[in-house]
Motif scaffolding. Structure first.
Motif, PDB file in Angstrom:
ATOM      1  N   THR A  51       0.816  -1.211   0.000  1.00 19.78           N
ATOM      2  CA  THR A  51       0.000   0.000   0.000  1.00 19.78           C
ATOM      3  C   THR A  51       0.850   1.262   0.000  1.00 19.78           C
ATOM      4  N   LYS A  54       1.053   2.721  -3.513  1.00 20.13           N
ATOM      5  CA  LYS A  54      -0.260   2.700  -4.134  1.00 20.13           C
ATOM      6  C   LYS A  54      -0.303   3.635  -5.328  1.00 20.13           C
ATOM      7  N   ASP A  55      -1.129   3.260  -6.288  1.00 15.37           N
ATOM      8  CA  ASP A  55      -1.366   4.087  -7.455  1.00 15.37           C
ATOM      9  C   ASP A  55      -1.835   5.478  -7.011  1.00 15.37           C
ATOM     10  N   GLN A  59      -4.851   6.460  -4.529  1.00 13.61           N
ATOM     11  CA  GLN A  59      -4.656   7.202  -3.293  1.00 13.61           C
ATOM     12  C   GLN A  59      -5.564   8.425  -3.244  1.00 13.61           C
TER      13      GLN A  59
END
Length: 624
Positions: A51, A54-55, A59
């Motif tokens: 996480t 994360k993209d 996010q």
């Protein structure tokens, strides 16, 4: 001496063997516990670290959705990504007030009331969106059941957009859209909007100025017709839409944001004959006047001289939210079941929201149409609910809890509910609008029935293996009753009754009414669940003590016993998802395997030591 030495040596051998098997048992137990804890450790070490990378768009979306996570967990809201994630509840986002309804989607048409549901689509597509053609982004919606607002979020690399939609409760003709566009880059950005689309055949369109003398805005009035029945086109419905003119292109400042409010007024007629030109002209004039009047009332609220624009908008939205809060004062809570295909709060709240979104709140509307009941009629209908609800409890009716992943399915569920309540004696409550409908739904959950001077609960004791709470059942204008059913530690159900408020004395008795009536207060009064032969209600509530004293003589029961405790495997199935208790099945299988292995080794030890004695040891320590 040699005999004592033999016993000592044998005792030491037994101790060594027992100690080794005990260590083996402990090792096996540790291995099982390790494998039991391995999945969460794996998720924490590996998925938790993932996480961190994360993209960015994901996010961004999580930041928008964070305020709604708790509501989503408690089933007071529903988060749904586009497309839906595998673990999400796939329920379409929907707003409505019983006069107009809309599925919140890019090209969804506005729907109007026809029959028992909002199932007649117009040729008007009101949703305003930001046009993005160069790149893909993320999108999600949140339906707030308690406020009647649908939130929609979009995240792109250069901006994020927040939308809110609600069909106003006190202004039934108004669909409100609020949009906030935020530029995340340090450069100027130009945004193009997808504006509302109208596809009436031969529409009548004109432009007018509306608003106060200090601030006027340009609006389009569009009037068209649609056929309520595709097979019979002799009848038409006249629809008038008032839309503010909005610029198609918007310039965003560096790291700046802009807010847009788009109120849309919609008014439509009853079906009229297509070939009656005089009636069509008169009806067209009437719908245009009412749609314009509705928009003027909204502008007066939003352009208040005593409030700022933000405060006026907040108060306008809050008036809508207050009505929803008042509706949800009556409600129902059920303990969450982990059994497969069980009915839980997520589907119950979503279904109640859908039904309420397609019913009017007449007593809260600022103007009432000629066909709507008066406030006196509404109060009378809420007070006199004789015969509602006269059937089995609806928690067991699978057809009323079907999936709502499309507008067609949602309308079908709403139609089924309205038909069921109407045919089961709740027609008076339905006439009262949303306040009566939610009362009827909660009554049906517990098979409560108003019958000749008393309220009775007709649920069968065998269904009381979960906790239920029925909140603020309306017993007259000034009395609200709370009924709670709990499953105790001995797996027996008990009933607790309390008055939320009252204007007089009320009494209750349990199944058979064999005991003295109990005076109800704001403190809980507990009653056992009793099983009678023949089967009768498990609870009676009335304001007439003498009526309750005489009631047991009219019930004619042969036998009254306390309902038996529910079987443990049924309770465990609902509480834990299986019949083995609170721990997972794998844990209990592992424990059983360890016990079996331990006993195998123990049996082997006993056989070796007692059934196959060593001749060498015997002759070595026992000399002739």
């Amino acid at each position: 001496m040699s005999s004592n030495m033999f016993r000592t040596a044998k005792y030491k051998i037994d101790l060594v063997n027992f100690s080794s098997y005990r260590r083996l048992f402990v090792v096996l137990l540790c291995v099982c516990v390790f494998f039991y804890l391995l999945p969460p450790i794996f998720r924490y070490l590996f998925l938790g670290r993932a996480t961190e990378n994360k993209d960015p768009l994901m996010q961004c979306m999580d930041d928008r959705l964070t305020p709604f996570f708790l509501q989503n967990f408690e089933y007071d809201a529903n988060i749904r990504h586009v497309p839906p994630f595998a673990d999400e509840r796939n329920i379409i986002p929907y707003v409505g007030n019983g006069y107009i309804g809309l599925e919140v989607a890019h090209d969804a048409p506005l729907n109007i009331k026809y029959g028992r549901a909002m199932q007649l689509p117009t040729q008007f597509h009101p949703v305003v969106s930001v046009l993005q053609t160069a790149e893909s982004g993320r999108e999600a919606t949140v339906v707030e059941y308690l406020s009647g607002i649908v939130w929609r979020f979009q995240c792109f690399s250069n901006m994020f957009i927040s939308y809110s939609y609600y069909a106003h409760r006190t202004h039934p003709s108004i669909l409100m859209q609020e949009i906030k566009i935020t530029n995340t880059r340090n450069t100027m950005e130009e945004v193009e909007l997808i504006l509302p689309r109208v596809h009436f055949q031969s529409p009548n369109t004109r432009t007018i100025q509306l608003g106060s003398t200090e601030s006027t805005k340009e609006f389009q009035i569009i009037t068209g017709t649609l056929s309520p029945n595709q097979e019979d086109t002799s009848l038409v419905i006249i629809v008038t839409i008032v839309i503010p003119k909005v610029a198609r292109s918007i310039q965003l400042k560096k790291r700046g944001s802009i807010k847009i409010e788009i109120p849309i007024a919609v008014h439509y007629s009853k079906p009229v004959k297509r070939d009656n030109e005089e009636q069509i002209r008169t009806t067209t004039t009437e719908t245009e006047q009412k749609a314009t009047l509705a928009m003027n009332k909204v502008l007066q609220s939003l352009q208040s001289k005593t409030e700022s624009a933000n405060a006026a908008l907040h108060n306008f939205r809050q008036a809508h939210v207050n009505v929803w809060s008042d509706l949800w004062a009556t409600g129902f809570t059920i303990s969450t079941s982990k059994a497969e295909n069980s009915l839980n709060g997520d589907r119950i709240n979503a279904t109640m929201y859908a039904v309420l979104s397609q019913t009017r709140s007449y007593e809260f509307e600022e103007y009432i149409s000629v066909s709507a009941p008066s406030k006196q009629d509404i109060a009378k209908a809420l007070t006199y609910a004789e015969g509602c609800y006269d059937s089995y409890h609806t928690l067991q009716a699978d057809n009323l809890w079907l999936p709502m992943d499309s507008l067609e399915k949602l309308n079908k569920v709403v139609s089924s509910w309205m038909l069921t309540l109407e045919k089961q004696g709740c027609h008076n409550l339905i006439r009262a609008g949303s306040s009566g409908v939610i009362q009827a739904m909660v009554l049906s959950f517990g098979s409560f029935r108003f019958s000749n001077q008393h309220l009775e609960c007709n649920m069968h004791p065998k269904y009381l293996h979960r906790d239920f709470h029925f909140r603020r059942l309306n017993y007259g204008n000034r009395t609200h009753v709370n009924v709670t059913i709990n499953v105790t530690e001995d797996n027996k159900a008990v009933i607790n009754v309390a008055l939320d408020r009252s204007d007089r004395s009320y009494y209750a008795c349990d199944g058979g009414c064999m005991d003295e009536p109990v005076l109800l207060t704001q403190n809980r009064r507990q009653f056992p669940v009793k099983l009678t032969e023949p089967l009768t209600a498990i609870l009676y509530i009335t304001e007439d003590k003498q009526h309750m004293v005489e009631l047991h003589q009219a019930i004619h029961v042969k036998e009254v016993v306390e309902a038996p405790a529910h079987e443990q495997h049924i309770i465990s199935l609902h509480r834990h998802g299986h019949q083995l208790g609170g721990l997972p099945t794998l844990f209990w299988v592992s424990v059983c395997a360890i016990i079996i292995v331990f006993h195998i080794f123990l049996c082997k030890l006993i056989i070796k030591e007692y059934c196959e004695p060593s001749d060498k040891l015997r002759y070595r320590y026992n000399k002739p």
